[in-house]
Design a protein around this motif. Structure first.
Motif, PDB file in Angstrom:
ATOM      1  N   TYR A  28       0.831  -1.209   0.000  1.00  0.00           N
ATOM      2  CA  TYR A  28       0.000   0.000   0.000  1.00  0.00           C
ATOM      3  C   TYR A  28       0.866   1.261   0.000  1.00  0.00           C
ATOM      4  CZ  TYR A  28       0.820   0.769   5.012  1.00  0.00           C
ATOM      5  OH  TYR A  28       1.402   1.019   6.219  1.00  0.00           O
ATOM      6  N   ILE A  29       2.148   1.095   0.335  1.00  0.00           N
ATOM      7  CA  ILE A  29       3.128   2.158   0.101  1.00  0.00           C
ATOM      8  C   ILE A  29       3.952   1.653  -1.093  1.00  0.00           C
ATOM      9  CG2 ILE A  29       5.071   3.474   1.049  1.00  0.00           C
ATOM     10  CD1 ILE A  29       3.936   2.849   3.871  1.00  0.00           C
ATOM     11  N   GLN A  64       9.944   2.306   9.056  1.00  0.00           N
ATOM     12  CA  GLN A  64       8.505   2.542   9.219  1.00  0.00           C
ATOM     13  C   GLN A  64       8.118   2.742  10.700  1.00  0.00           C
ATOM     14  OE1 GLN A  64       6.145   3.137   6.818  1.00  0.00           O
ATOM     15  NE2 GLN A  64       7.934   3.392   5.522  1.00  0.00           N
ATOM     16  N   SER A  65       7.215   1.924  11.207  1.00  0.00           N
ATOM     17  CA  SER A  65       6.668   2.212  12.545  1.00  0.00           C
ATOM     18  C   SER A  65       7.639   1.954  13.696  1.00  0.00           C
ATOM     19  CB  SER A  65       5.397   1.396  12.786  1.00  0.00           C
ATOM     20  OG  SER A  65       4.362   1.925  12.005  1.00  0.00           O
ATOM     21  N   LYS A  68       8.431   4.970  15.651  1.00  0.00           N
ATOM     22  CA  LYS A  68       7.495   5.538  16.631  1.00  0.00           C
ATOM     23  C   LYS A  68       8.039   5.454  18.062  1.00  0.00           C
ATOM     24  CE  LYS A  68       3.595   4.536  13.582  1.00  0.00           C
ATOM     25  NZ  LYS A  68       2.482   3.618  13.255  1.00  0.00           N
ATOM     26  N   PHE A  96      -3.303  -1.364  12.900  1.00  0.00           N
ATOM     27  CA  PHE A  96      -2.494  -0.159  13.121  1.00  0.00           C
ATOM     28  C   PHE A  96      -3.091   1.101  12.526  1.00  0.00           C
ATOM     29  CE2 PHE A  96      -0.719   0.293   8.876  1.00  0.00           C
ATOM     30  CZ  PHE A  96      -0.629  -1.001   8.374  1.00  0.00           C
ATOM     31  N   ASN A 115      -1.069   4.163  14.225  1.00  0.00           N
ATOM     32  CA  ASN A 115      -0.809   5.334  13.380  1.00  0.00           C
ATOM     33  C   ASN A 115      -1.364   6.617  13.988  1.00  0.00           C
ATOM     34  OD1 ASN A 115       0.284   3.453  11.718  1.00  0.00           O
ATOM     35  ND2 ASN A 115      -0.808   4.095   9.884  1.00  0.00           N
ATOM     36  N   GLU A 161       4.650   7.526   0.249  1.00  0.00           N
ATOM     37  CA  GLU A 161       3.599   7.431   1.262  1.00  0.00           C
ATOM     38  C   GLU A 161       2.711   8.676   1.278  1.00  0.00           C
ATOM     39  OE1 GLU A 161       4.817   6.064   5.100  1.00  0.00           O
ATOM     40  OE2 GLU A 161       2.758   6.081   5.811  1.00  0.00           O
ATOM     41  N   ASN A 168      -3.991   7.752   6.458  1.00  0.00           N
ATOM     42  CA  ASN A 168      -3.358   8.620   7.450  1.00  0.00           C
ATOM     43  C   ASN A 168      -3.902  10.050   7.375  1.00  0.00           C
ATOM     44  OD1 ASN A 168      -1.717   6.690   8.745  1.00  0.00           O
ATOM     45  ND2 ASN A 168      -0.308   6.704   6.995  1.00  0.00           N
ATOM     46  N   TYR A 192       5.406  12.956  10.139  1.00  0.00           N
ATOM     47  CA  TYR A 192       5.126  11.523  10.322  1.00  0.00           C
ATOM     48  C   TYR A 192       5.689  10.681   9.158  1.00  0.00           C
ATOM     49  CZ  TYR A 192       2.432   7.206  10.536  1.00  0.00           C
ATOM     50  OH  TYR A 192       2.081   5.880  10.566  1.00  0.00           O
ATOM     51  N   CYS A 196       8.814   7.842   9.385  1.00  0.00           N
ATOM     52  CA  CYS A 196       8.574   6.457   8.958  1.00  0.00           C
ATOM     53  C   CYS A 196       9.539   6.054   7.842  1.00  0.00           C
ATOM     54  CB  CYS A 196       7.135   6.274   8.477  1.00  0.00           C
ATOM     55  SG  CYS A 196       5.910   6.276   9.808  1.00  0.00           S
ATOM     56  N   TYR A 244       0.552  -3.923  17.584  1.00  0.00           N
ATOM     57  CA  TYR A 244      -0.866  -3.688  17.263  1.00  0.00           C
ATOM     58  C   TYR A 244      -1.728  -4.817  17.829  1.00  0.00           C
ATOM     59  CZ  TYR A 244       2.032  -1.115  14.079  1.00  0.00           C
ATOM     60  OH  TYR A 244       3.029  -0.338  13.567  1.00  0.00           O
ATOM     61  N   GLY A 261       7.481  -2.741  12.180  1.00  0.00           N
ATOM     62  CA  GLY A 261       7.149  -1.780  11.135  1.00  0.00           C
ATOM     63  C   GLY A 261       6.769  -2.521   9.867  1.00  0.00           C
ATOM     64  N   VAL A 262       5.963  -1.890   9.004  1.00  0.00           N
ATOM     65  CA  VAL A 262       5.521  -2.589   7.789  1.00  0.00           C
ATOM     66  C   VAL A 262       6.637  -2.769   6.759  1.00  0.00           C
ATOM     67  CG1 VAL A 262       3.028  -2.141   7.881  1.00  0.00           C
ATOM     68  CG2 VAL A 262       4.550  -0.483   6.765  1.00  0.00           C
TER      69      VAL A 262
HETATM   70  N1  LIG Z   1       2.784  -0.295  10.709  1.00  0.00           N
HETATM   71  C1  LIG Z   1       3.523   0.572  10.076  1.00  0.00           C
HETATM   72  O1  LIG Z   1       4.727   0.451   9.956  1.00  0.00           O
HETATM   73  C2  LIG Z   1       2.763   1.699   9.439  1.00  0.00           C
HETATM   74  C3  LIG Z   1       3.631   2.865   9.078  1.00  0.00           C
HETATM   75  C4  LIG Z   1       3.273   3.456   7.752  1.00  0.00           C
HETATM   76  N2  LIG Z   1       4.141   4.570   7.516  1.00  0.00           N
HETATM   77  C5  LIG Z   1       1.815   3.889   7.728  1.00  0.00           C
HETATM   78  O2  LIG Z   1       1.531   4.954   8.170  1.00  0.00           O
HETATM   79  O3  LIG Z   1       0.959   3.204   7.276  1.00  0.00           O
END
Ligand SMILES: NC(=O)CC[C@H](N)C(=O)O
Length: 310
Positions: A28-29, A64-65, A68, A96, A115, A161, A168, A192, A196, A244, A261-262
């Motif tokens: 999705y990214i 990615q996450s 956070k 998430f 998120n 992204e 988001n 953000y 990520c 999550y 992270g994704v």
């Molecule tokens: N779970 C993740 O790593 C999500 C981070 C990703 N940047 C998002 O906002 O969807």
């Protein structure tokens, strides 16, 4: 133990060869979809500073996450306990990127690792800064934690992204509608998306987490990053919320505070012993690295490092 540890890491790497490529790479990214699903890296840094690693441990990937954890640490440093007026500390039990709880709870996200919660934290880090300054501050902080000036943001991932981050944008606008963001949505999401999009290797990521394994002080640099109380509390949040709606399963199987992270990365902490990172891009149904979770389960089994006992 230290010599054994390299043997354990090598054994895990060898055992997982037949599983590489399992799971589903996040697409999705769009920029993340290009990554080779058979990549696998692992690094374990013990509190005495020794590094044990295997596979693609020196190849940068999109954290990615996992980022956070670093932005939360920074926000707590700036805002202290008032951070918790803006974001909760309970596991969400939902995906998430879920939006449903936000409505019921009037725009206050359940925790800083979903998120919505990380977007609220980005808003806090932005206080008194332009987005560019806030992004610079986060990057400098991560470089300081890992003691590595080469760590960088991948602008193509941030852009990718930004172009497709409909969910988001929805979350941030929703929070803004409850007056829960202090800055424009585009600025908050700019911060953000860029944190990520930080790229790191497993070795760098394991080093960056070392302060959480050592009561808030990085034993390799001697820098006190946070108090021991704060380190303990961040670890508690990682254990309960870091994966999550897969956090319970990760605690059950691995038993270590961890953040996924994704991009397929997971950073985990064995308090008093070591910090570690794994990378394998294929994800399970909760968006956590499938083979990475297996690797950490094997590591915790072999070392007896679970926080719940041997
Ligand atoms: N779970 C993740 O790593 C999500 C981070 C990703 N940047 C998002 O906002 O969807």
């Amino acid at each position: 133990m230290t010599d054994d540890l390299q043997a354990i890491v090598d054994r895990i790497h060898a055992k997982l060869q037949s599983r590489l490529g399992e799971g589903k790479v996040a697409d999705y990214i769009p920029q993340l979809a290009h990554v080779d699903p058979r990549k696998f890296g692992m690094a374990v840094v013990t509190v005495d500073g020794k590094v044990h690693s295997a596979g693609d441990c020196a190849e940068p990937f999109s954290i990615q996450s996992v980022s956070k954890v670093f932005t939360l640490t920074l926000a707590l440093g700036k805002h202290g306990e008032t951070t918790w007026n803006r974001v909760g500390r309970e596991p969400s039990g939902s995906p998430f990127n879920s939006i449903v709880q936000l409505e019921q709870e009037a725009g206050k996200p359940r925790n800083p690792f979903i998120n919505a919660g990380a977007i609220a934290v980005s808003d806090l880090v932005l206080a008194g800064h332009t987005p560019r300054e806030a992004i610079g501050e986060i990057l400098r902080f991560v470089r300081y934690l890992a003691d590595d000036e080469t760590i960088a943001i991948d602008p193509s991932v941030a852009k990718s992204e930004e172009a497709t981050g409909y969910r988001n944008f929805a979350l941030a606008n929703f929070m803004r509608s409850f007056n829960k963001l202090s800055h424009p949505v585009e600025h908050v999401l700019g911060v953000y998306f860029h944190h990520c999009a930080i790229s790191m290797t497993c070795t760098q990521l394991a080093r960056a987490g070392l302060f959480l394994a050592a009561n808030g002080r990085n034993p390799m640099t001697g820098h006190t990053v946070v108090s021991s109380q704060r380190a303990r509390r961040i670890n508690a949040l990682m254990l309960t919320c870091g994966h999550y709606d897969g956090s319970g399963e990760f605690a059950y199987r691995v038993g270590l505070p961890g953040k996924s992270g994704v991009g397929g990365g997971i950073m985990a902490v064995a308090p008093g012993r070591a910090s570690m990172a794994v990378w394998s891009p294929g994800l399970n149904q909760n968006g956590n690295s499938l083979v990475g979770s297996l690797a950490l389960e094997m590591l915790a089994d072999e070392t007896g490092w679970s926080v719940f006992g041997h």
